[in-house]
Scaffold this active site. Structure first.
Site, PDB file in Angstrom:
ATOM      1  N   SER A  12      30.800  64.091  29.748  1.00 14.08           N
ATOM      2  CA  SER A  12      29.481  63.467  29.560  1.00 14.08           C
ATOM      3  C   SER A  12      29.129  62.442  30.619  1.00 14.08           C
ATOM      4  CB  SER A  12      29.378  62.754  28.213  1.00 14.08           C
ATOM      5  OG  SER A  12      29.234  63.641  27.183  1.00 14.08           O
ATOM      6  N   THR A  22      25.899  58.146  32.294  1.00 16.89           N
ATOM      7  CA  THR A  22      26.122  59.314  31.434  1.00 16.89           C
ATOM      8  C   THR A  22      25.421  60.546  31.990  1.00 16.89           C
ATOM      9  OG1 THR A  22      25.957  60.065  29.135  1.00 16.89           O
ATOM     10  CG2 THR A  22      24.046  58.958  30.015  1.00 16.89           C
ATOM     11  N   ARG A  24      14.993  65.718  29.307  1.00 15.23           N
ATOM     12  CA  ARG A  24      15.327  64.699  28.293  1.00 15.23           C
ATOM     13  C   ARG A  24      16.071  63.522  28.957  1.00 15.23           C
ATOM     14  NH1 ARG A  24      20.210  62.076  26.227  1.00 15.23           N
ATOM     15  NH2 ARG A  24      19.798  61.515  24.077  1.00 15.23           N
ATOM     16  N   VAL A  25      15.640  62.320  28.628  1.00 13.55           N
ATOM     17  CA  VAL A  25      16.311  61.105  29.096  1.00 13.55           C
ATOM     18  C   VAL A  25      16.747  60.345  27.849  1.00 13.55           C
ATOM     19  CG1 VAL A  25      15.932  58.871  30.221  1.00 13.55           C
ATOM     20  CG2 VAL A  25      15.025  60.956  31.261  1.00 13.55           C
ATOM     21  N   GLY A  26      17.968  59.854  27.851  1.00 17.86           N
ATOM     22  CA  GLY A  26      18.474  59.138  26.683  1.00 17.86           C
ATOM     23  C   GLY A  26      18.338  57.638  26.825  1.00 17.86           C
ATOM     24  N   ASP A  27      19.134  56.941  26.050  1.00 12.47           N
ATOM     25  CA  ASP A  27      19.080  55.471  26.036  1.00 12.47           C
ATOM     26  C   ASP A  27      19.790  54.832  27.223  1.00 12.47           C
ATOM     27  OD1 ASP A  27      21.501  56.575  24.917  1.00 12.47           O
ATOM     28  OD2 ASP A  27      22.084  54.505  24.448  1.00 12.47           O
ATOM     29  N   THR A  71      26.620  53.633  22.856  1.00 12.93           N
ATOM     30  CA  THR A  71      27.033  55.008  23.085  1.00 12.93           C
ATOM     31  C   THR A  71      26.663  55.815  21.846  1.00 12.93           C
ATOM     32  OG1 THR A  71      28.907  56.446  23.633  1.00 12.93           O
ATOM     33  CG2 THR A  71      29.393  54.533  22.271  1.00 12.93           C
ATOM     34  N   GLY A  72      26.510  57.120  22.031  1.00 15.85           N
ATOM     35  CA  GLY A  72      26.143  57.960  20.896  1.00 15.85           C
ATOM     36  C   GLY A  72      24.764  58.560  21.074  1.00 15.85           C
ATOM     37  N   GLY A 109      21.338  58.830  21.792  1.00 15.52           N
ATOM     38  CA  GLY A 109      20.413  57.904  22.445  1.00 15.52           C
ATOM     39  C   GLY A 109      19.100  57.720  21.712  1.00 15.52           C
TER      40      GLY A 109
HETATM   41  C1  SD4 Z   1      22.601  59.764  25.425  1.00 12.37           C
HETATM   42  N1  SD4 Z   1      23.763  57.810  24.667  1.00 12.37           N
HETATM   43  O1  SD4 Z   1      22.203  60.341  26.421  1.00 12.37           O
HETATM   44  C2  SD4 Z   1      23.885  58.978  25.510  1.00 12.37           C
HETATM   45  C3  SD4 Z   1      25.035  59.833  25.139  1.00 12.37           C
HETATM   46  C4  SD4 Z   1      26.287  59.068  24.834  1.00 12.37           C
HETATM   47  O2  SD4 Z   1      28.441  58.865  24.301  1.00 12.37           O
HETATM   48  O3  SD4 Z   1      26.315  57.902  24.770  1.00 12.37           O
HETATM   49  N2  SD4 Z   1      27.375  59.634  24.615  1.00 12.37           N
HETATM   50  O4  SD4 Z   1      22.030  59.832  24.341  1.00 12.37           O
END
Ligand code: SD4
Length: 330
Positions: free
Chosen positions: A91, A211, A221-224, A244-245, A247
């Protein structure tokens, strides 16, 4: 009695006269930011926190940076860059799982002690988005560059393009396409984002987060992780947090900013992370959703909390690293 105590006693008396609960007022007035540690043994090598097991190698690099005279920003950028280059991490950077079109797209950001921030998102072909994020922060008036603009910026600053889709990732993607189900699995495919926080010998704070995001996400797609306040927030007067997790859940609650603001209001990093997790749990169903927060304050206290069990982090104090299991709330 000190002037401050006299003031607090007078405040309590006035509150009673006004029919207010004096303890609440006193709590509000008593808040003081945690003291910044002075250089001394405990902090001679800095304090570092990094998400997941690979946080150990990040912290080791961060420690090496600080020992060689680097500051907190050098530690977090070069510490997380080590994980970006690891092809076995699925990741982050090289070896990161692609989107559903088979393209690896990267998100990263950094924040320094002066409140400066930089980030990149939807970036392709660049192994070290975290270093590009630092360049955005240090050489442009902007905070976030996206997509081809971010790629062009990186190339103009001497980064060399590289195919980040490893053979292993390509095979996993081909296998995924057979069913093409889009359901991230808790602590499995989406468990490798590296978020790192550091406090250096001068007591200054910095953070980085990098990440490839969720495996097989929709293209674009863009996460947090590259969003200041969501995946990372640093306020050098108060503390720092990274997430983490999933987003989307972090973005909807602006999690890292929330944690730092709660620390500002007097909570410990641990209590602040718990409240940010609880906030998500109050707002949305979390059975299939994992989020973990990791935070520090300026006094060297650490905290972490996740929705579900399984989140861990590496903590380094004065050169000694331990892997810690974060508590969970679900
Ligand atoms: C996301 N937060 O792109 C990231 C993924 C992540 O541990 O944190 N994975 O949503």
């Amino acid at each position: 009695m000190t002037r401050r105590r006299t003031f607090l006693r007078q405040l309590g008396a006035s509150a009673l006269l006004l029919g207010l609960d004096p303890t609440r007022l006193l709590q509000a007035r008593s808040i003081e930011h945690p003291a910044r540690p002075m250089s001394g043994e405990r902090f001679s090598g800095g304090h570092m926190l990094s998400t997941w097991n690979h946080g150990i190698v990040s912290n080791e690099e961060g420690w090496r940076q600080m020992r060689n005279g680097g500051n907190a920003l050098d530690a977090v950028v070069e510490g997380t860059a080590v994980v970006e280059s690891d092809p076995t991490g699925t990741s982050v950077g090289l070896g990161g799982r692609p989107d559903r079109e088979g393209k690896v797209t990267l998100d990263a950001c950094v924040m320094g002690p002066d409140g400066d921030a930089g980030g990149v998102c939807f970036l392709e072909d660049i192994e070290h988005p975290v270093r590009v994020a630092r360049k955005v922060m240090e050489t442009t008036p902007h905070v976030l560059l996206a997509g081809t603009g971010a790629r062009d910026f990186a190339l103009a600053h001497g980064f060399t393009p590289r195919n980040l889709l490893t053979e292993d990732s390509r095979r996993a993607w081909e296998a995924w396409k057979q069913s093409a189900e889009y359901k991230p699995i808790i602590n499995v495919e989406n468990h490798d984002t590296i978020g790192m926080l550091a406090q250096d010998h001068d007591g200054r704070l910095a953070g980085a987060c990098t990440t490839s995001g969720l495996a097989y996400k929709l293209r674009g797609r863009v996460g947090d992780s590259p969003i200041i306040g969501a995946g990372l927030f640093v306020d050098d007067e108060v503390g720092a947090c990274t997430a983490t997790g999933l987003g989307e859940a972090v973005m909807k609650t602006l999690g890292s900013f929330l944690v730092v603001e709660l620390i500002r209001q007097g909570r410990t990093p641990q209590a602040a992370c718990e409240e940010a997790v609880d906030r998500i749990m109050r707002k949305m169903p979390v059975a299939d959703l994992q989020v973990g927060y990791l935070a520090m304050d300026t006094a060297g206290n650490a905290g972490a909390c996740a929705i579900h069990p399984g989140f861990n982090y590496a903590r380094t104090v004065a050169g000694t690293t331990e892997l810690v299991d974060a508590p969970s709330r679900a």
